[in-house]
Design an enzyme around this catalytic site. Sequence first.
Site, PDB file in Angstrom:
ATOM      1  N   GLY A  12       0.817  -1.219   0.000  1.00  0.00           N
ATOM      2  CA  GLY A  12       0.000   0.000   0.000  1.00  0.00           C
ATOM      3  C   GLY A  12       0.851   1.270   0.000  1.00  0.00           C
ATOM      4  N   TYR A  13       0.167   2.382   0.117  1.00  0.00           N
ATOM      5  CA  TYR A  13       0.808   3.711  -0.009  1.00  0.00           C
ATOM      6  C   TYR A  13       1.903   3.919   1.044  1.00  0.00           C
ATOM      7  CZ  TYR A  13       0.885   8.894   0.161  1.00  0.00           C
ATOM      8  OH  TYR A  13       1.253  10.213   0.189  1.00  0.00           O
ATOM      9  N   ASP A  60      -4.572 -12.862   3.411  1.00  0.00           N
ATOM     10  CA  ASP A  60      -5.437 -12.004   4.214  1.00  0.00           C
ATOM     11  C   ASP A  60      -5.003 -12.139   5.679  1.00  0.00           C
ATOM     12  OD1 ASP A  60      -7.767 -11.064   5.786  1.00  0.00           O
ATOM     13  OD2 ASP A  60      -8.699 -10.914   3.803  1.00  0.00           O
ATOM     14  N   PHE A  82       0.309  -2.101   8.799  1.00  0.00           N
ATOM     15  CA  PHE A  82      -0.430  -1.097   8.018  1.00  0.00           C
ATOM     16  C   PHE A  82      -1.768  -1.618   7.505  1.00  0.00           C
ATOM     17  CE2 PHE A  82       4.048   0.096   7.196  1.00  0.00           C
ATOM     18  CZ  PHE A  82       4.012   1.443   7.506  1.00  0.00           C
ATOM     19  N   SER A 126      -4.201   6.867  13.676  1.00  0.00           N
ATOM     20  CA  SER A 126      -4.544   8.070  12.915  1.00  0.00           C
ATOM     21  C   SER A 126      -4.951   9.183  13.866  1.00  0.00           C
ATOM     22  CB  SER A 126      -5.730   7.725  12.007  1.00  0.00           C
ATOM     23  OG  SER A 126      -6.294   8.889  11.467  1.00  0.00           O
ATOM     24  N   TYR A 150     -14.500   4.013  10.732  1.00  0.00           N
ATOM     25  CA  TYR A 150     -13.068   3.852  10.444  1.00  0.00           C
ATOM     26  C   TYR A 150     -12.238   4.286  11.661  1.00  0.00           C
ATOM     27  CZ  TYR A 150      -8.414   5.270   8.919  1.00  0.00           C
ATOM     28  OH  TYR A 150      -7.058   5.462   8.851  1.00  0.00           O
ATOM     29  N   LYS A 154      -9.611   2.225  14.605  1.00  0.00           N
ATOM     30  CA  LYS A 154      -8.272   2.615  15.075  1.00  0.00           C
ATOM     31  C   LYS A 154      -8.264   2.718  16.605  1.00  0.00           C
ATOM     32  CE  LYS A 154      -6.326   2.915  11.093  1.00  0.00           C
ATOM     33  NZ  LYS A 154      -5.416   1.832  10.713  1.00  0.00           N
ATOM     34  N   ASN A 200      -9.945  12.416  -0.555  1.00  0.00           N
ATOM     35  CA  ASN A 200      -9.037  13.339   0.136  1.00  0.00           C
ATOM     36  C   ASN A 200      -8.574  14.451  -0.796  1.00  0.00           C
ATOM     37  OD1 ASN A 200      -8.102  10.405   1.683  1.00  0.00           O
ATOM     38  ND2 ASN A 200      -8.861  12.122   2.870  1.00  0.00           N
TER      39      ASN A 200
HETATM   40  P1  NAD Z   1      -3.440   1.583   1.591  1.00  0.00           P
HETATM   41  O1  NAD Z   1      -4.846   1.185   1.325  1.00  0.00           O
HETATM   42  O2  NAD Z   1      -2.644   2.113   0.472  1.00  0.00           O
HETATM   43  O3  NAD Z   1      -2.641   0.353   2.244  1.00  0.00           O
HETATM   44  C1  NAD Z   1      -3.277  -0.604   3.072  1.00  0.00           C
HETATM   45  C2  NAD Z   1      -2.880  -1.979   2.555  1.00  0.00           C
HETATM   46  O4  NAD Z   1      -3.498  -2.980   3.376  1.00  0.00           O
HETATM   47  C3  NAD Z   1      -3.343  -2.230   1.125  1.00  0.00           C
HETATM   48  O5  NAD Z   1      -2.235  -2.646   0.351  1.00  0.00           O
HETATM   49  C4  NAD Z   1      -4.383  -3.339   1.258  1.00  0.00           C
HETATM   50  O6  NAD Z   1      -4.401  -4.191   0.131  1.00  0.00           O
HETATM   51  C5  NAD Z   1      -3.945  -4.030   2.533  1.00  0.00           C
HETATM   52  N1  NAD Z   1      -4.990  -4.743   3.279  1.00  0.00           N
HETATM   53  C6  NAD Z   1      -6.191  -4.255   3.699  1.00  0.00           C
HETATM   54  N2  NAD Z   1      -6.856  -5.204   4.377  1.00  0.00           N
HETATM   55  C7  NAD Z   1      -6.064  -6.310   4.399  1.00  0.00           C
HETATM   56  C8  NAD Z   1      -6.211  -7.616   4.955  1.00  0.00           C
HETATM   57  N3  NAD Z   1      -7.316  -7.996   5.614  1.00  0.00           N
HETATM   58  N4  NAD Z   1      -5.199  -8.512   4.777  1.00  0.00           N
HETATM   59  C9  NAD Z   1      -4.074  -8.154   4.095  1.00  0.00           C
HETATM   60  N5  NAD Z   1      -3.888  -6.938   3.547  1.00  0.00           N
HETATM   61  C10 NAD Z   1      -4.883  -6.030   3.694  1.00  0.00           C
HETATM   62  O7  NAD Z   1      -3.478   2.631   2.803  1.00  0.00           O
HETATM   63  P2  NAD Z   1      -2.341   3.576   3.367  1.00  0.00           P
HETATM   64  O8  NAD Z   1      -2.709   4.965   3.047  1.00  0.00           O
HETATM   65  O9  NAD Z   1      -1.016   3.064   3.011  1.00  0.00           O
HETATM   66  O10 NAD Z   1      -2.593   3.378   4.921  1.00  0.00           O
HETATM   67  C11 NAD Z   1      -1.875   2.412   5.676  1.00  0.00           C
HETATM   68  C12 NAD Z   1      -2.419   2.399   7.092  1.00  0.00           C
HETATM   69  O11 NAD Z   1      -2.285   3.714   7.633  1.00  0.00           O
HETATM   70  C13 NAD Z   1      -3.892   2.049   7.175  1.00  0.00           C
HETATM   71  O12 NAD Z   1      -4.095   1.229   8.300  1.00  0.00           O
HETATM   72  C14 NAD Z   1      -4.566   3.387   7.346  1.00  0.00           C
HETATM   73  O13 NAD Z   1      -5.778   3.281   8.056  1.00  0.00           O
HETATM   74  C15 NAD Z   1      -3.528   4.163   8.143  1.00  0.00           C
HETATM   75  N6  NAD Z   1      -3.649   5.613   7.960  1.00  0.00           N
HETATM   76  C16 NAD Z   1      -3.666   6.128   6.696  1.00  0.00           C
HETATM   77  C17 NAD Z   1      -3.821   7.504   6.526  1.00  0.00           C
HETATM   78  C18 NAD Z   1      -3.867   8.101   5.138  1.00  0.00           C
HETATM   79  O14 NAD Z   1      -4.366   9.205   4.998  1.00  0.00           O
HETATM   80  N7  NAD Z   1      -3.361   7.440   4.107  1.00  0.00           N
HETATM   81  C19 NAD Z   1      -3.940   8.353   7.646  1.00  0.00           C
HETATM   82  C20 NAD Z   1      -3.891   7.787   8.917  1.00  0.00           C
HETATM   83  C21 NAD Z   1      -3.749   6.401   9.060  1.00  0.00           C
HETATM   84  C1  UD1 Z   2     -10.057  12.864   6.202  1.00  0.00           C
HETATM   85  C2  UD1 Z   2     -10.950  12.123   7.173  1.00  0.00           C
HETATM   86  C3  UD1 Z   2     -10.082  11.594   8.312  1.00  0.00           C
HETATM   87  C4  UD1 Z   2      -8.969  10.701   7.764  1.00  0.00           C
HETATM   88  C5  UD1 Z   2      -8.150  11.474   6.731  1.00  0.00           C
HETATM   89  C6  UD1 Z   2      -7.159  10.546   6.047  1.00  0.00           C
HETATM   90  C7  UD1 Z   2     -13.197  13.104   7.039  1.00  0.00           C
HETATM   91  C8  UD1 Z   2     -14.200  13.964   7.726  1.00  0.00           C
HETATM   92  N1  UD1 Z   2     -11.998  13.012   7.662  1.00  0.00           N
HETATM   93  O1  UD1 Z   2      -9.419  13.887   6.918  1.00  0.00           O
HETATM   94  O2  UD1 Z   2     -10.874  10.826   9.212  1.00  0.00           O
HETATM   95  O3  UD1 Z   2      -8.097  10.270   8.794  1.00  0.00           O
HETATM   96  O4  UD1 Z   2      -9.036  11.995   5.712  1.00  0.00           O
HETATM   97  O5  UD1 Z   2      -6.184  11.282   5.388  1.00  0.00           O
HETATM   98  O6  UD1 Z   2     -13.462  12.504   6.004  1.00  0.00           O
HETATM   99  N2  UD1 Z   2     -11.485  19.128   0.877  1.00  0.00           N
HETATM  100  C9  UD1 Z   2     -12.043  19.912  -0.107  1.00  0.00           C
HETATM  101  N3  UD1 Z   2     -12.370  19.325  -1.297  1.00  0.00           N
HETATM  102  C10 UD1 Z   2     -12.142  17.982  -1.538  1.00  0.00           C
HETATM  103  C11 UD1 Z   2     -11.559  17.205  -0.516  1.00  0.00           C
HETATM  104  C12 UD1 Z   2     -11.251  17.815   0.690  1.00  0.00           C
HETATM  105  O7  UD1 Z   2     -12.263  21.114   0.063  1.00  0.00           O
HETATM  106  O8  UD1 Z   2     -12.476  17.501  -2.640  1.00  0.00           O
HETATM  107  C13 UD1 Z   2     -11.113  19.771   2.162  1.00  0.00           C
HETATM  108  C14 UD1 Z   2     -11.817  19.158   3.343  1.00  0.00           C
HETATM  109  O9  UD1 Z   2     -13.020  19.787   3.594  1.00  0.00           O
HETATM  110  C15 UD1 Z   2     -10.779  19.372   4.458  1.00  0.00           C
HETATM  111  C16 UD1 Z   2      -9.423  19.372   3.727  1.00  0.00           C
HETATM  112  O10 UD1 Z   2      -9.734  19.583   2.352  1.00  0.00           O
HETATM  113  O11 UD1 Z   2     -10.975  20.629   5.001  1.00  0.00           O
HETATM  114  C17 UD1 Z   2      -8.660  18.090   3.883  1.00  0.00           C
HETATM  115  O12 UD1 Z   2      -9.515  17.017   3.557  1.00  0.00           O
HETATM  116  P1  UD1 Z   2      -9.036  15.507   3.496  1.00  0.00           P
HETATM  117  O13 UD1 Z   2      -7.860  15.384   2.618  1.00  0.00           O
HETATM  118  O14 UD1 Z   2     -10.229  14.655   3.193  1.00  0.00           O
HETATM  119  O15 UD1 Z   2      -8.500  15.201   4.978  1.00  0.00           O
HETATM  120  P2  UD1 Z   2      -9.220  15.356   6.405  1.00  0.00           P
HETATM  121  O16 UD1 Z   2     -10.525  16.016   6.299  1.00  0.00           O
HETATM  122  O17 UD1 Z   2      -8.248  15.952   7.341  1.00  0.00           O
END
Ligand code: NAD
Ligand code: UD1
Length: 338
Positions: A12-13, A60, A82, A126, A150, A154, A200
Amino acid sequence: MDKCTLVTGGTGYIGSHTTVALLEAGYQVIIVDNLVNSSDKVLSRIEKITGLAPIFVRADLRDTSTITKVFKEYPITSVVHFAGLKAVKESVEEPTKYYDNNLGSALSLVKAMETSGVSTLVFSSSATVYSPFEDSPVDEGATLGPTNPYGMTKYFIERMLTDVALGDKDWSIGLLRYFNPIGAHSTGLIGEMPRGTPNNLVPYVMQVAIEKLEKLYIFGDDYETPDGTCIRDYVHVVDLARGHLAALRFLEKTKGSHIWNLGTGKGTSVLELIQTVEEVIGKSIPKEVVGRRSGDVPIVYADAEKASEELSWRAENTILKMCADHWNWQKQNPDGYQ
Ligand code: NAD
Ligand code: UD1
């Protein structure tokens, strides 16, 4: 290589960037991922960047017997977890799917670790676990109160892991609360691959910039902030990856459970973010202000001092660099890894 780490969700990312950081630091990496939200094409990209190949097991996490076999087969000494589903809106529409996947995966992993005698774990939490009513900067002692399924997953996993560490003093657990991860590796070889229309801000803006989406909708410009748009703490994914490495090194020397915010400590408004992207791409982004998005709070940014003091970790990349790297990835890979 003397240390071997299991990275769940490593295709993943954030997992792929952390795998790069671990390989570069001399760790052997075993990735377990079921590819529900990623592609195995990322593996050759990781090898291209590092010259080293992680071992990949497609499975999985909820399949405890397979995960236990992975621990038997490889000399794993620590885990970075992750794997999970992460779309807030989808979690509201399909809560059971989120509780099943995220809680089921974490519980299954902990059981496999107990069976295998591995007790060092870094968990992707998160900032969404914090109550939306907390004032920023938010530190680790702030009141918790996730507002969607979600975020609840966490919160529950954090609680479970804290109890695991309380019950057995051999465990070392790090709960990392990320703020808003953006950006990509500077090579443009790995980055975020949103499925469908992104929710996002940054992935959405980037798809407008490559003209895959028509225009950006700004969710509200009447908040009590200097320019009326919401403020968030965007953090470069490569800084986050370094944060995991720093946490792992700390946990290898300490027991118990620990919590660290990973953010920059600086807020950026939606309009400032858009201006930075416009500067990077050299043109204006089509945009329209619409109503507020339900659940958004005006200002959220981290107090990241604890990570600085205890892990000697600080986010280094500027918002300009985050946007430039994200754009470089987006341009080179308009359809992700497809
Ligand atoms: P992502 O979706 O890119 O990566 C998650 C990976 O987990 C994916 O590759 C997916 O295929 C795998 N996965 C999901 N369920 C699974 C399962 N049951 N068994 C095996 N693999 C499984 O997401 P990411 O952005 O890299 O996020 C990674 C972690 O960080 C996540 O737990 C996410 O909730 C947390 N997180 C992400 C953000 C964000 O904005 N990206 C913010 C805060 C926390
Ligand atoms: C969102 C989630 C948060 C999660 C995070 C992951 C919600 C309410 N919150 O956070 O739980 O952990 O993503 O990264 O969904 N915005 C726009 N136009 C868009 C998209 C977003 O104006 O098309 C604005 C939003 O209103 C916000 C800001 O951009 O003010 C950031 O948004 P986003 O990237 O979704 O992140 P969070 O809201 O912080």
